[in-house]
Enzyme design. Structure first.
Site, PDB file in Angstrom:
ATOM      1  N   HIS A 160      -5.533  10.035   0.219  1.00 43.35           N
ATOM      2  CA  HIS A 160      -5.983   9.971   1.616  1.00 43.35           C
ATOM      3  C   HIS A 160      -4.985  10.410   2.678  1.00 43.35           C
ATOM      4  CE1 HIS A 160      -4.510   5.728   1.067  1.00 43.35           C
ATOM      5  NE2 HIS A 160      -3.954   6.001   2.223  1.00 43.35           N
ATOM      6  N   ASP A 207       1.524   4.961  -0.119  1.00 43.78           N
ATOM      7  CA  ASP A 207       0.833   6.239   0.000  1.00 43.78           C
ATOM      8  C   ASP A 207       1.388   7.220  -1.023  1.00 43.78           C
ATOM      9  OD1 ASP A 207      -1.036   5.783   2.147  1.00 43.78           O
ATOM     10  OD2 ASP A 207       0.713   5.492   3.415  1.00 43.78           O
ATOM     11  N   HIS A 210       0.874  -1.178   0.000  1.00 42.76           N
ATOM     12  CA  HIS A 210       0.000   0.000   0.000  1.00 42.76           C
ATOM     13  C   HIS A 210       0.915   1.233   0.000  1.00 42.76           C
ATOM     14  CE1 HIS A 210      -3.083   2.799   1.143  1.00 42.76           C
ATOM     15  NE2 HIS A 210      -2.303   3.215   2.110  1.00 42.76           N
ATOM     16  N   ASP A 235      -7.093   1.925   3.085  1.00 43.73           N
ATOM     17  CA  ASP A 235      -6.577   2.809   4.132  1.00 43.73           C
ATOM     18  C   ASP A 235      -7.288   4.139   4.276  1.00 43.73           C
ATOM     19  OD1 ASP A 235      -4.765   3.433   6.173  1.00 43.73           O
ATOM     20  OD2 ASP A 235      -3.422   4.472   4.804  1.00 43.73           O
TER      21      ASP A 235
END
Ligand SMILES: [Zn+2]
Length: 1002
Positions: free
Chosen positions: A578, A264, A262, A374
């Site tokens: 996010h 970011d 994941h 997330d």
């Protein structure tokens, strides 16, 4: 018989850590290392390999914060290693616990081919499976000395989060760069022992399976000569083989593993570093795919693919090939893993449109599901938007982070505000960064809530957040866990396959209605105000630009700026990531975001003005362009015309109670403290403000959460509050027919100016606020105590609103002490309501009070500013502006109109009136008028029902219509619809969204 479990586990743990793992590499020779430290920003790899390299001594320090150092590594395979497996081992100064959060690198062959990345859990580079004596090894290493910001003592303020303030000190000690002989049998033994050791720890103490494993471990360790590990590893493995071959129980839980990182898109690193993080992880993953048969890797975010396509084409070529093989799986169908609480409906539609279009154009596929492990909570509008964009499933795990309440399902149908349902899964492992540990695998099985009927759960496996991805140790563990007694079965599986099975196993899944509220990170609705303001402004400007571009293209033949609008949308969509829009990134990210929003806004304003100029033509009237779909000042929605001045006038009269601002609709009293003590709807005589509790009261709270400073506000913040009543000055009067009261207050180290405005014919008290904010760990709110007994608030979300009760009967309700809104929040009792509208904020809270004399009152507070110090120590310091309004006597339709008007201000210019290209009858709200993304020239119109009731009406297209179709949210042509004289009949259920594609006659 006597037994001593800890004696066996202690023995195995120590031998594994101190003898077996160190023996995986049996011989080493140092590589020759040279280096070149770049003075500034990264350069292209082909330039990096051409640099002048100076000798570098391993053991010395390298790399200032955010620096890039190119290393050149060379060596020769010794003759005695012929036929052995040889790898290069590089330790840049790694901390095992900081994968993705510290230094890392990408290794290239001299010809430019990327090999794989280096990080704390991946320090090896393949050299030769069977080495040749005297073979030379030569690679280049692009190393990034990213600073550790989330340290062992987390959340400490630091200046290292921006290259402009970070220190020049070199951060890392380059420990070694060696050629080494890889002992595969020892490596496999290490995984055998690790898997069995972790598995037995999860089994009941008295279980025969556990006892057998312990005995097998003892037997294996008895056979292992600790001074001759390499020679005796195979014999030790033979002792473990029966325990590893014993198959899983028939009903064992199935873990559908998907390799993952994941990454970011920005967070504790800037966007430019994410580009390299994605390239590094993707390289490692294509290497791992090449050396395994069944492993699958999934990566989301079209933006991340687009980055490597542009900046690391040599990595992208490998990714593209692996996607074609079906092993590298594009996930999610979104441009980025965006926040879903704050973006408008149009923004969410474009996240899907640009994401799916990219996957389709590049790989010929679309994602069947939305992948958002997330993001910080999920809007209740999302099920409909996903369904209308063609998605079949939704995946997240974030709700497992809830502080208070445990979510009751893992596989369920999620129902949104319009009644749309979407098959949804939360991994019962509670992580998106699984390492396939015995503990995690057991947890997946133990916690899974649908075990009565369903067989399994998903596990995203690999180092995430800062990247790294899946390791060969993880694929090695997965192989051992495929069919192992006492464990869940682990298999690599495409999430589509998992969801297909889940759908058949759960024909009637449990249903969860409404938002997936995250009981954590509630302050992300407020932190980094300028980022939020930039988002709100630019997403409205984009819709406005599309409207006038489409109108000008149809009415005056203007060129529609497809490429420019695509590019600008992608900028805004990226910043909805996010950790950007929620305000949780480092200073560097937010500094760049604010700069980018300013340039996007300037470009869009220029487009809008150009198109409005073309449309208004040569006339000499003062016309107002109304970008809102709803009429205002006598100008129809989406049209330009000479405005009709409001009837009546407004007065501002000093009285004993204070200043009285009055027009034909409302009478507002402002006390000599600058507070609103009364707001009366003149038609009904209803007082909106609670008796004895002034509105427009600014309240300052201490706000120091227990952790996650930019993310969290903890419930105890309410216990300490300062009402800001102190007044520096108050000026009032009627200027140009508008009543204004200007109030200045100083408090603590800050200063605030509010201008309260009442216009003729308006029931909105507008408030323009500018705050010179110099607080530390404070939360600023503005309170409106209302004489309204509201059961719930109605807060705007995408294409409608969500209701939340005002009481706290249950722990679920109590946990929602800070919640989200878009342009309005509305409260009402039968016959009377009021709303607050805002142009840039997203957080509010509501409380209720009951008094035997005055009844129940409802206090709504907008969240305006915070001052957390991690990860950006200067968060929100300096000048901040807010525009909001108090709508006195309003239903949700009034609130919708007021919110739209505030966020899409009218533009005045000289020219002639312009008819709307698309008109909608009352009850239908048009959210987009644009030309189709496929550049066919088709007109795309999106319309929704904003009030939560069934409605019908028509769209009227002011152009010759050849044919019309319903379309998906992402503009796929659907069923034909009739368009007689450009009129399309529309019937909508509550909060329904429909999209139409209209072919215009040429
Ligand atoms: Zn994330």
């Amino acid at each position: 018989m006597h037994d001593d479990i800890p004696l066996t586990t202690g023995r195995a743990t120590r031998v594994l850590g101190e003898r077996i793992r160190p023996a995986i590499y049996s011989a080493r020779i140092p590589l020759e290392v040279s280096f070149h430290e770049l003075p500034g920003e990264p350069i292209a790899p082909e330039q990096g390999r051409e640099l002048d390299f100076a000798p570098f001594e391993t053991g010395s320090v390298w790399g200032p914060a955010w620096g890039t150092t190119w290393f050149h590594l060379r060596g020769t395979v010794p003759a005695e290693w012929a036929g052995r497996t040889v790898e290069a081992l590089v330790d840049l100064g790694f901390d095992q616990n900081m994968t993705g959060f510290q230094c890392e690198g990408l290794v290239y062959l001299p010809g430019g081919e990327p090999v794989k990345s280096l990080n704390p859990r991946n320090q090896w580079v393949p050299v030769a499976e069977r080495a040749e004596a005297g073979a030379t090894f030569e690679v280049y290493l692009e190393a990034a000395s990213n600073p550790v910001l989330l340290d062992y003592v987390p959340f400490l303020p630091t200046q290292e989060g921006d290259v402009r303030t970070s220190s020049p000190k070199k951060l890392y000690t380059f420990r070694h760069a060696d050629l080494a002989v890889f002992e595969r049998e020892v490596y496999e033994l290490s995984l055998d022992v690790e898997v069995l050791l972790e598995l037995q720890a999860e089994l009941p103490e008295s279980s025969p399976r556990r006892m057998r494993i312990l005995q097998a471990l003892d037997d294996a360790l008895d056979r292992l000569d600790l001074q001759r590990i390499v020679e005796t590893a195979a014999d030790a493995r033979a002792a473990l083989a029966p325990a590893l071959e014993s198959p899983a129980e028939a009903s064992a839980h199935v873990v559908s593993a998907i390799g993952h990182a994941h990454i970011d898109s920005a967070w504790l690193w800037p966007v430019r570093e994410t580009i390299r993080k994605v390239a590094r992880t993707s390289s490692t993953m294509t290497e791992l795919l090449g050396s395994t048969d069944d492993f699958l890797y999934g990566m989301s975010s079209a933006q991340q693919y687009a980055w490597i396509k542009e900046h690391r084409p040599e990595v992208y070529a490998k990714v593209k090939a692996a996607v074609a093989d079906g092993r590298f799986v594009p996930l999610g169908g979104m441009w980025v893993e965006s926040d879903t609480v704050m973006p408008t409906g149009e923004s969410i539609a474009r996240q899907f449109l640009y994401g799916q279009r990219f996957f389709e154009e590049e790989f010929g596929i679309r994602s069947a599901g939305v992948w958002l492990p997330d993001s910080f909570g999920y809007s209740p509008a999302l099920p409909q938007l996903m369904r209308r964009a063609g998605f079949e499933w939704f995946f997240t795990q974030k709700i497992s982070w809830n502080q208070v309440n445990r979510f009751p399902h893992h596989t369920f149908a999620w129902e949104g505000i319009d009644g749309s349902r979407m098959l949804t899964h939360f991994p019962s492992m509670d992580t998106y960064n699984s390492q396939l540990s015995g503990m995690e695998v057991a947890k997946a099985s133990r916690q899974f809530r649908e075990s009565r009927v369903a067989s399994g759960s998903i596990a995203p496996v690999g180092w995430g957040d800062g990247g790294g991805g899946t390791t060969r140790e993880m694929t090695g563990k997965a192989a051992r866990l495929a069919d192992l007694e006492g464990s869940a079965r682990v298999r690599w599986e495409h999430p589509d396959v998992f969801f297909e099975r889940a759908r058949s196993e759960l024909p009637k899944p449990p249903v969860w209605v409404g938002e997936l509220y995250l009981e954590l990170h509630r302050a992300t609705l407020t932190s980094q105000h300028k980022t939020k303001q930039g988002n709100r402004l630019t997403e409205h400007l984009l819709v406005e630009a599309e409207l006038w571009c489409a109108t000008a293209a149809v009415q005056v033949g203007a060129r529609y700026p497809y490429e420019q609008l695509d590019e600008l949308w992608k900028q805004v969509l990226l910043h909805q990531f996010h950790d950007i829009l929620p305000g949780t990134s480092i200073a560097w990210v937010h500094r760049e975001a604010v700069e980018r929003y300013a340039s996007v806004a300037a470009e869009l304003t220029a487009i809008i003005e150009e198109m409005q100029g073309l449309l208004a033509g040569e006339g000499s009237e003062r016309v107002v362009f109304n970008s809102s779909p709803l009429s205002r000042d006598g100008v129809a929605g989406h049209a330009a015309d000479v405005p009709v001045p409001a009837t009546g006038e407004v007065t501002c009269t000093p009285t004993d109670a204070g200043l009285v601002l009055e027009n034909d609709l409302v009478r507002i009293t402002v006390s000599d403290e600058g507070l609103v003590t009364s707001a009366v709807d003149l038609a009904t005589g209803r007082e909106a403000v609670a008796d004895g509790q002034p509105a427009n009261l600014l309240q300052l709270h201490q706000d120091f959460p227990n952790m996650w400073d930019a993310w969290d506000v903890d419930r105890f913040y309410r216990n300490r509050v300062e009402d800001l009543r102190g007044l520096d000055s108050l000026e009032a009067g009627v200027v140009d027919g508008v009543a204004r009261v200007t109030i200045e207050r100083s408090f603590s180290a800050s200063r605030v100016t509010q201008t309260l405005v009442l216009r003729p014919g308006s029931r909105i008290l507008e408030i323009d606020q500018s705050t010179d904010w110099h607080e530390t760990e404070k939360f600023l709110k503005v309170a409106f105590p209302l004489a309204i007994q509201a059961e719930s608030t109605s807060a705007e979300t995408q294409f409608g609103f969500a209701k939340r009760v005002t009481h706290t009967n249950t722990s679920w309700e109590e946990a929602k002490f800070e919640t989200s809104m878009h342009r309005f929040v509305h409260v009402a009792e039968p016959g009377f309501g009021a709303a607050l509208v805002t142009d840039s904020t997203y957080g509010y809270d509501v409380t209720r009070d009951a008094d035997p004399d005055t009844g129940v009152t409802t206090t709504v507070r907008l969240s305006l500013l915070r001052a957390p110090r991690f990860p950006d120590p200067e968060t929100d310091q300096g000048l901040q502006t807010h525009g909001y309004g108090f709508v006195v006597g309003a239903d949700t339709a009034d609130a919708t109109a007021a919110g739209l008007a505030l966020n899409m201000p009218a533009r005045e210019r000289t020219g002639s009136p312009v008819a709307a290209l698309v008109e909608a009858s009352a009850g239908l709200v048009v959210s987009a008028v644009k030309l189709a993304a496929d550049r066919s020239g088709d007109l795309v119109v999106r319309v929704y029902e904003a009030d939560g009731r069934r409605t019908s009406g028509e769209l009227r297209i002011a152009a010759a219509v050849a044919e019309a179709h319903e379309a998906s949210l992402i503009e796929d042509v659907g069923t034909p619809v009739e368009a007689v004289d450009g009129r399309i009949a529309v019937r909508l259920s509550p909060f329904e969204v429909r999209t139409y594609r209209i072919v215009l006659a040429s």
